[in-house]
Design an enzyme around this catalytic site. Structure first.
Site, PDB file in Angstrom:
ATOM      1  N   CYS A   1       0.806  -1.229   0.000  1.00  0.00           N
ATOM      2  CA  CYS A   1       0.000   0.000   0.000  1.00  0.00           C
ATOM      3  C   CYS A   1       0.837   1.277   0.000  1.00  0.00           C
ATOM      4  O   CYS A   1       0.300   2.365  -0.184  1.00  0.00           O
ATOM      5  CB  CYS A   1      -0.951   0.007   1.192  1.00  0.00           C
ATOM      6  SG  CYS A   1      -2.230  -1.259   1.109  1.00  0.00           S
TER       7      CYS A   1
ATOM      8  N   ASN B   1     -10.227   0.182  -0.044  1.00  0.00           N
ATOM      9  CA  ASN B   1      -8.768   0.259  -0.121  1.00  0.00           C
ATOM     10  C   ASN B   1      -8.316  -0.248  -1.495  1.00  0.00           C
ATOM     11  O   ASN B   1      -8.347  -1.443  -1.758  1.00  0.00           O
ATOM     12  CB  ASN B   1      -8.136  -0.576   0.995  1.00  0.00           C
ATOM     13  CG  ASN B   1      -6.618  -0.510   1.002  1.00  0.00           C
ATOM     14  OD1 ASN B   1      -6.005   0.072   0.112  1.00  0.00           O
ATOM     15  ND2 ASN B   1      -6.012  -1.113   2.013  1.00  0.00           N
TER      16      ASN B   1
ATOM     17  N   HIS C   1      -3.354   7.422   3.014  1.00  0.00           N
ATOM     18  CA  HIS C   1      -3.757   6.143   2.424  1.00  0.00           C
ATOM     19  C   HIS C   1      -5.127   5.734   2.966  1.00  0.00           C
ATOM     20  O   HIS C   1      -5.375   5.775   4.173  1.00  0.00           O
ATOM     21  CB  HIS C   1      -2.710   5.079   2.749  1.00  0.00           C
ATOM     22  CG  HIS C   1      -3.117   3.699   2.372  1.00  0.00           C
ATOM     23  ND1 HIS C   1      -3.561   3.377   1.102  1.00  0.00           N
ATOM     24  CD2 HIS C   1      -3.168   2.549   3.094  1.00  0.00           C
ATOM     25  CE1 HIS C   1      -3.860   2.088   1.070  1.00  0.00           C
ATOM     26  NE2 HIS C   1      -3.632   1.565   2.251  1.00  0.00           N
TER      27      HIS C   1
END
Length: 329
Positions: free
Chosen positions: A116, A286, A256
């Site tokens: 990520c 996500n 994020h």
């Protein structure tokens, strides 16, 4: 000659049409909208349903969106960095194919994988190439088809992830705008807590690995959550201190989009007002490497030249970090 900094000069994005809502997930696994929303902040996510299409499809669409908006000639692009954790294939680099498909025929290209944190680390890499003076236009794409590695009978992971892509063009700047500072971190302790066990060189694909569902994402949610909160908050606070930025000086937090509670904890540590915290996790879930550029794309019209943006991310490995960037247009 003024110092060269690397500034973002254009943004592009793409998300698939198919919407996987919490209500649909209720029919697949034992969960409900209230539970998902209260724990993650996610309402829906997008899935790429086109047969035979992978991450490159998303990346090409996002890059084409950037090219159309900015009117750039793709032949002028020097380098394409493909930030992804779900490449089309294990060997042939996805970024190379994407560069060819978008007409960036003079660019060299490669993939960058830091889970990520891939796009965040890619920002640092793109900036270094620009600051070297050797390259003028670096296209950084963050794209992931997370639906390809998610078990939709596992309620711990299937509620979280979605598919999407975003792209940013980096060019030299001589006004002191663009990337100002970075704090990037990694720690191999995270290897056991967020991973895909099979498919690599340790455990190649076999009948057993497929039967045991070892090609899907495994996440120890509580451990990852704990490390993400402390990791993202720490580096974001430190980058503000190091650059003498007060909470009033920060115009936007670009965090994020893994979990709304992690985003809130990071903002709280930075003492940044909620109105400055950009959030679209409720729409996309996500999207891993795509969350940061999708935020830039969704809120591009809010940014003003000279705005102070703080980026923060946390990913498997563990990998994490924060970047301070001044918006250039």
């Amino acid at each position: 000659m003024n110092k060269i900094t690397a500034a973002i000069t254009a943004i592009g994005s793409y998300v698939p049409e198919y919407v996987l809502s919490n209500q649909v997930l209720e029919t697949l696994v034992d969960t409900n909208d209230e539970w998902i929303t209260s724990r993650t902040g996610i309402k829906e996510r997008r899935l790429l349903k086109e047969d035979g299409e992978g991450t490159s499809y998303l990346a090409i669409k996002a890059a084409q969106n950037l090219i159309e908006k900015s009117k750039i000639d793709p032949k002028e692009i020097d380098l394409v960095i493909m930030a992804t954790t779900t490449p089309d294939m294990p060997v042939a680099a996805t970024g190379v194919y994407v560069a060819s498909q978008i007409g960036a025929t003079n660019a060299f290209a490669y993939d960058l994988q830091a889970a990520c944190s891939s796009f965040l680390f890619g920002m640092s890499t793109a900036s270094a190439y620009i600051q070297s003076g050797k390259y003028k236009k670096v296209l950084l794409i963050g794209a992931d088809k997370m639906s390809s590695i998610i078990d939709y009978t596992d309620r711990a992971t299937c509620i979280i992830f979605g598919d999407g892509a975003g792209a940013a063009l980096f060019e030299p700047n001589y006004e002191g705008l663009g990337l100002q500072d970075e704090i990037l971190k990694s720690d191999g302790i995270g290897r056991e807590f967020l991973k895909i066990e099979a498919g690599g060189s340790i455990l190649p694909p076999s009948e057993d690995t497929i039967k045991n569902k070892q090609h899907f994402v495994f996440q120890d949610g509580k451990t990852v959550f704990k490390h993400a909160v402390s990791g993202m908050a720490d580096v974001s606070e430190k980058i503000m201190e190091r650059n003498n930025l007060s909470h009033d000086d920060v115009n936007w937090l670009i965090a994020h989009q893994a979990n709304k509670r992690i985003i809130d904890a990071t903002a709280s540590r930075m003492n940044v007002d909620e109105s400055k915290v950009l959030v679209n996790i409720h729409r996309y879930g996500n999207t891993t490497s795509a969350t940061l550029p999708l935020l830039l794309a969704d809120f591009e019209d809010k940014f003003k030249k000279g705005d102070n943006l703080i980026f923060a991310a946390f990913g498997g490995g563990f990998t994490w970090g924060s970047i301070y960037l001044k918006w250039a247009y």
